[in-house]
Write an enzyme that holds these catalytic residues in place. Structure first.
Site, PDB file in Angstrom:
ATOM      1  CB  CYS A 158      -0.917  -0.003   1.221  1.00  0.00           C
ATOM      2  SG  CYS A 158      -2.149  -1.293   1.166  1.00  0.00           S
TER       3      CYS A 158
ATOM      4  NE  ARG B 165       3.390   7.191  -4.318  1.00  0.00           N
ATOM      5  CZ  ARG B 165       2.313   7.424  -3.550  1.00  0.00           C
ATOM      6  NH1 ARG B 165       1.595   6.432  -3.095  1.00  0.00           N
ATOM      7  NH2 ARG B 165       1.960   8.657  -3.248  1.00  0.00           N
TER       8      ARG B 165
ATOM      9  CG  ASP C  61      -4.252   0.941  -2.309  1.00  0.00           C
ATOM     10  OD1 ASP C  61      -5.373   0.825  -2.851  1.00  0.00           O
ATOM     11  OD2 ASP C  61      -3.844   2.005  -1.803  1.00  0.00           O
TER      12      ASP C  61
ATOM     13  CD  GLU D 185      -1.494   3.862  -8.794  1.00  0.00           C
ATOM     14  OE1 GLU D 185      -2.097   4.905  -8.500  1.00  0.00           O
ATOM     15  OE2 GLU D 185      -0.819   3.229  -7.988  1.00  0.00           O
TER      16      GLU D 185
ATOM     17  CG  HIS E  81      -3.406   5.057  -5.165  1.00  0.00           C
ATOM     18  ND1 HIS E  81      -2.311   5.448  -5.887  1.00  0.00           N
ATOM     19  CD2 HIS E  81      -3.176   5.530  -3.915  1.00  0.00           C
ATOM     20  CE1 HIS E  81      -1.470   6.126  -5.121  1.00  0.00           C
ATOM     21  NE2 HIS E  81      -1.987   6.188  -3.906  1.00  0.00           N
ATOM     22  CG  LEU E  82      -9.579   2.219  -2.985  1.00  0.00           C
ATOM     23  CD1 LEU E  82     -10.645   1.174  -2.650  1.00  0.00           C
ATOM     24  CD2 LEU E  82     -10.252   3.519  -3.425  1.00  0.00           C
TER      25      LEU E  82
HETATM   26  N1  LIG Z   1      -1.749   3.811  -0.751  1.00  0.00           N
HETATM   27  C1  LIG Z   1      -1.946   5.029  -0.373  1.00  0.00           C
HETATM   28  O1  LIG Z   1      -2.952   5.638  -0.676  1.00  0.00           O
HETATM   29  C2  LIG Z   1      -0.916   5.716   0.470  1.00  0.00           C
HETATM   30  C3  LIG Z   1      -1.319   6.631   1.441  1.00  0.00           C
HETATM   31  C4  LIG Z   1      -0.359   7.283   2.199  1.00  0.00           C
HETATM   32  C5  LIG Z   1       0.979   7.007   1.982  1.00  0.00           C
HETATM   33  N2  LIG Z   1       1.352   6.128   1.025  1.00  0.00           N
HETATM   34  C6  LIG Z   1       2.752   5.806   0.802  1.00  0.00           C
HETATM   35  O2  LIG Z   1       3.222   5.054   1.912  1.00  0.00           O
HETATM   36  C7  LIG Z   1       4.635   5.203   2.014  1.00  0.00           C
HETATM   37  C8  LIG Z   1       5.033   5.422   3.463  1.00  0.00           C
HETATM   38  O3  LIG Z   1       4.476   6.615   3.944  1.00  0.00           O
HETATM   39  P1  LIG Z   1       4.834   7.168   5.406  1.00  0.00           P
HETATM   40  O4  LIG Z   1       3.925   8.308   5.643  1.00  0.00           O
HETATM   41  O5  LIG Z   1       4.897   6.080   6.389  1.00  0.00           O
HETATM   42  O6  LIG Z   1       6.297   7.710   5.142  1.00  0.00           O
HETATM   43  P2  LIG Z   1       7.451   7.935   6.225  1.00  0.00           P
HETATM   44  O7  LIG Z   1       8.396   8.872   5.578  1.00  0.00           O
HETATM   45  O8  LIG Z   1       6.890   8.286   7.540  1.00  0.00           O
HETATM   46  O9  LIG Z   1       8.122   6.499   6.320  1.00  0.00           O
HETATM   47  C9  LIG Z   1       8.881   5.940   5.298  1.00  0.00           C
HETATM   48  C10 LIG Z   1       9.952   5.104   5.959  1.00  0.00           C
HETATM   49  O10 LIG Z   1      10.660   4.430   4.928  1.00  0.00           O
HETATM   50  C11 LIG Z   1      12.021   4.357   5.335  1.00  0.00           C
HETATM   51  N3  LIG Z   1      12.852   4.118   4.168  1.00  0.00           N
HETATM   52  C12 LIG Z   1      13.278   4.982   3.217  1.00  0.00           C
HETATM   53  N4  LIG Z   1      14.044   4.332   2.326  1.00  0.00           N
HETATM   54  C13 LIG Z   1      14.095   3.048   2.725  1.00  0.00           C
HETATM   55  C14 LIG Z   1      14.727   1.911   2.204  1.00  0.00           C
HETATM   56  N5  LIG Z   1      15.483   1.959   1.091  1.00  0.00           N
HETATM   57  N6  LIG Z   1      14.577   0.736   2.855  1.00  0.00           N
HETATM   58  C15 LIG Z   1      13.825   0.664   3.987  1.00  0.00           C
HETATM   59  N7  LIG Z   1      13.215   1.727   4.540  1.00  0.00           N
HETATM   60  C16 LIG Z   1      13.346   2.899   3.896  1.00  0.00           C
HETATM   61  C17 LIG Z   1      12.278   5.693   5.995  1.00  0.00           C
HETATM   62  O11 LIG Z   1      13.377   5.630   6.884  1.00  0.00           O
HETATM   63  C18 LIG Z   1      10.974   5.923   6.742  1.00  0.00           C
HETATM   64  O12 LIG Z   1      11.073   5.481   8.086  1.00  0.00           O
HETATM   65  C19 LIG Z   1       4.982   6.316   1.060  1.00  0.00           C
HETATM   66  O13 LIG Z   1       5.441   5.754  -0.146  1.00  0.00           O
HETATM   67  C20 LIG Z   1       3.673   6.999   0.787  1.00  0.00           C
HETATM   68  O14 LIG Z   1       3.659   7.658  -0.448  1.00  0.00           O
HETATM   69  C21 LIG Z   1       0.418   5.469   0.265  1.00  0.00           C
HETATM   70  O1  LIG Z   2       0.727   9.429  -1.052  1.00  0.00           O
HETATM   71  C1  LIG Z   2      -0.434   9.456  -0.686  1.00  0.00           C
HETATM   72  O2  LIG Z   2      -0.866  10.279   0.147  1.00  0.00           O
HETATM   73  C2  LIG Z   2      -1.379   8.428  -1.193  1.00  0.00           C
HETATM   74  O3  LIG Z   2      -0.857   7.753  -2.254  1.00  0.00           O
HETATM   75  C3  LIG Z   2      -2.771   8.920  -1.439  1.00  0.00           C
HETATM   76  O4  LIG Z   2      -3.011   9.314  -2.756  1.00  0.00           O
HETATM   77  P1  LIG Z   2      -4.428   9.966  -3.128  1.00  0.00           P
HETATM   78  O5  LIG Z   2      -4.457  11.300  -2.468  1.00  0.00           O
HETATM   79  O6  LIG Z   2      -4.469  10.076  -4.604  1.00  0.00           O
HETATM   80  O7  LIG Z   2      -5.478   9.071  -2.591  1.00  0.00           O
END
Ligand SMILES: NC(=O)c1ccc[n+]([C@@H]2O[C@H](COP(=O)([O-])OP(=O)(O)OC[C@H]3O[C@@H](n4cnc5c(N)ncnc54)[C@H](O)[C@@H]3O)[C@@H](O)[C@H]2O)c1
Ligand SMILES: O=C(O)[C@H](O)COP(=O)(O)O
Length: 570
Positions: free
Chosen positions: A272, A274, A298, A303, A322-323
């Site tokens: 969930c 990237r 997700d 996409e 992507h939810l």
């Molecule tokens: N699916 C969605 O809708 C959704 C929603 C929110 C966030 N995300 C994604 O989730 C991910 C995490 O978000 P977050 O808010 O926890 O970020 P964050 O910055 O709080 O945490 C990311 C962690 O990854 C670690 N990291 C960086 N490079 C690394 C590597 N090579 N190996 C291991 N660890 C590594 C960092 O030290 C950090 O602790 C991001 O990619 C964000 O875009 C997706």
């Molecule tokens: O990085 C993020 O915050 C998530 O991927 C959420 O993406 P969205 O705003 O398009 O739902």
């Protein structure tokens, strides 16, 4: 802008266009404790484009200070066409903010990503253009973590397929025999905000936790009940693997044919984070051939997903579009968070989650605000004194300043240094990159022992036309004082029009300069001489009521004893 706002003038000048029109009172963000007088002109001129679906709460905030146009799903060409009209762009992950869009945004001051990932924004291009990029680092943390957990449970109990089976009229209990997560090992890759919440909940469900995150301390991992291990061990031992890392060159294709081969044949992978962190073709092959147990995804390399081998894996794959951030709560959070930042930047205030302003966090700014003004003024002065092409800028933090975070001061000094060349095009966002591109070497030094003032800054510019330095400090009321020029001690406030001479300390020279300026109808507001030894070399600093007319510098340098003369306009 009709009134400077406390000490935030520096920041205001960074982003705001020259204002016109009648003043009205406007109150904003009490956290900054300021009241603005903004021109009606500015208020009516600010335009925000919202190009992805954003919760109304943020749009309401923006509507108080700007015209907000919500136009979602526009093709690139249309975005490029309309961008010149807008001061701010608010997006989610749907809009690809390319270099072309950014370059078309001639008025653009801020791009606000209502979410975490800014990988759909060409951040370097924005930085180059001096456009601040902000996000909402925490607004959807819980939503994304809960989605990852929901995906793990859906996959382990085949909920989507079981639901589809029932809704199509079947009562098949045999095909959906699942597994428990209790006492299973969860491997968390990335123990940041989302990974930490997943750890907390998974621990409560009785899972054993392994984590891989090279940037997290053992103490923090232990606090979360995780054993920090290397990636190889995590891949080999985990029953479930969940990814919570950004997509970077290091993490791209982290899960590929080779790493999949190390995993247990029953392992289930959840992504969930990237798309692109997993090689989708290799994953689909591993699931189809039974090398691993399954995957819940997700996010995808492309996409919308379109045709993909992932679509043909039956109950071993759970796919969502992507939810992760799609909860009512998260959407309100990110919308408000980012709208407030856009509003603040349009008002000339700093943004709290700027991803491309090095070290310029509100807390740091609050403490350093007067010194940012000092750094910018000194940078501007020393740049004008040096003239020509600047090769290096040495910034020495003295006294109390020796122990502060110097990044903001360096950025402010560079902004001042480049201002004469770039005018409004340089700001806190792009000063560093502009300096780098011009080959200006920045050297930071610290000397806590220099204690002429509580804190002072010394800037030395080496350039094609010579080397010059200025030192400055703040008085008790935060008024700026220039305390040395080219190492000669002086004590003068900076003013709009200044004249500096380097000369020999000898009788009559001050009078001659005074008469010369008088003959050009230039009034002297104040004058001071700095010297180290009597009748040695000296510097003269004059504050003038009027700008120096063309040609007068050449006349000044003809005066006997004058080695050089410089004007500085602030
Ligand atoms: N699916 C969605 O809708 C959704 C929603 C929110 C966030 N995300 C994604 O989730 C991910 C995490 O978000 P977050 O808010 O926890 O970020 P964050 O910055 O709080 O945490 C990311 C962690 O990854 C670690 N990291 C960086 N490079 C690394 C590597 N090579 N190996 C291991 N660890 C590594 C960092 O030290 C950090 O602790 C991001 O990619 C964000 O875009 C997706
Ligand atoms: O990085 C993020 O915050 C998530 O991927 C959420 O993406 P969205 O705003 O398009 O739902």
């Amino acid at each position: 802008m009709t009134a400077a706002v406390g000490d935030s003038q520096t920041i205001l000048q960074t982003f705001l266009p020259t204002p016109q029109g009648a003043a009205i009172k406007f109150s904003c963000g009490s956290k900054f404790g300021v009241v603005f007088s903004l021109s009606t002109h500015l208020l009516t001129m600010s335009k925000v484009l919202v190009s992805d679906p954003i919760d109304q709460a943020g749009i309401d905030i923006l509507s108080q200070v700007a015209q907000v146009d919500v136009k979602t799903g526009l093709p690139q060409e249309e975005l490029i066409r309309i961008m010149p009209d807008y001061d701010a762009l608010m997006i989610r992950s749907g809009t690809q903010v390319t270099k072309e869009i950014i370059e078309a945004g001639k008025q653009l001051k801020i791009i606000g990503r209502a979410g975490v990932g800014v990988d759909n924004v060409d951040v370097p291009a924005a930085t180059r253009q001096g456009i601040v990029v902000v996000n909402s680092p925490e607004g959807n943390t819980i939503a994304a973590a809960e989605h990852a957990l929901a995906m793990m449970l859906s996959l382990s109990r085949y909920i989507p397929d079981a639901n589809a089976s029932v809704t199509s009229g079947n009562w098949d209990r045999k095909s959906f025999m699942g597994v428990e997560v209790y006492k299973k090992t969860l491997g968390i890759v990335g123990l940041g905000k989302i990974g930490s919440h997943v750890a907390t909940v998974a621990r409560a469900m009785g899972m054993k936790l392994l984590a891989y995150d090279p940037f997290i301390s053992n103490d923090r991992a232990e606090q979360l009940g995780c054993r920090l291990v290397d990636l190889d061990l995590l891949f080999r031992e985990a029953d479930f693997i969940t990814l919570h890392i950004p997509k970077t060159p290091e993490t791209a294709n982290m899960i590929n044919a080779e790493t999949l081969a190390k995993m247990k044949p029953t392992v289930r992978i959840i992504n969930c984070a990237r798309g692109g962190i997993i090689d989708e073709a290799a994953l689909a092959e591993a699931i189809a051939s039974g090398k691993i147990g399954g995957a819940a995804l997700d996010v995808f390399s492309k996409e919308p997903l379109g045709e993909s081998p992932l679509l043909h894996l039956g109950k071993a794959a759970v796919l969502t579009p992507h939810l992760g951030a799609s909860t009512a709560e998260a959407q309100v959070n990110v919308s408000i968070d980012v709208a407030e930042q856009i509003r603040d930047v349009l008002l000339g205030l700093p943004a709290r989650s700027a991803v491309n302003i090095p070290g310029l966090y509100p807390d740091a700014i609050e403490k350093l605000r007067p010194y940012l003004r000092l750094a910018e003024t000194l940078g501007n002065m020393v740049g004008q004194l040096a003239g020509g092409r600047i090769e290096s800028l040495n910034i020495r933090m003295e006294g109390d300043l020796a122990s502060v975070d110097s990044k903001p001061l360096v950025v402010a000094a560079l902004k001042g240094l480049l201002y004469p060349a770039l005018r409004e095009r340089v700001n806190y966002v792009n000063a560093g990159i502009e300096a780098k591109e011009r080959g200006i070497r920045v050297i930071e030094t610290r000397d806590a022992a220099i204690r002429d003032y509580a804190g002072s800054l010394h800037l030395e510019a080496k350039g094609s036309l010579g080397d010059h330095s200025v030192t400055g400090a703040l008085l008790g009321n935060d008024e700026i004082r220039i305390t040395a020029v080219n190492e000669f001690p002086v004590n003068v406030p900076p003013t709009q029009n200044m004249l500096f001479t380097l000369h020999r300390d000898m009788p009559g020279i001050i009078g001659k300069i005074g008469s010369l300026l008088g003959s050009f109808n230039v009034n002297i507001a104040s004058m001071q001489v700095g010297r180290k030894i009597v009748r040695g070399d000296a510097v003269m600093v004059l504050s003038l009521d009027d700008p120096l007319p063309e040609g007068i510098l050449a006349e000044i340098t003809k005066v006997q004893g004058i080695r050089d003369a410089y004007t500085v306009t602030l």
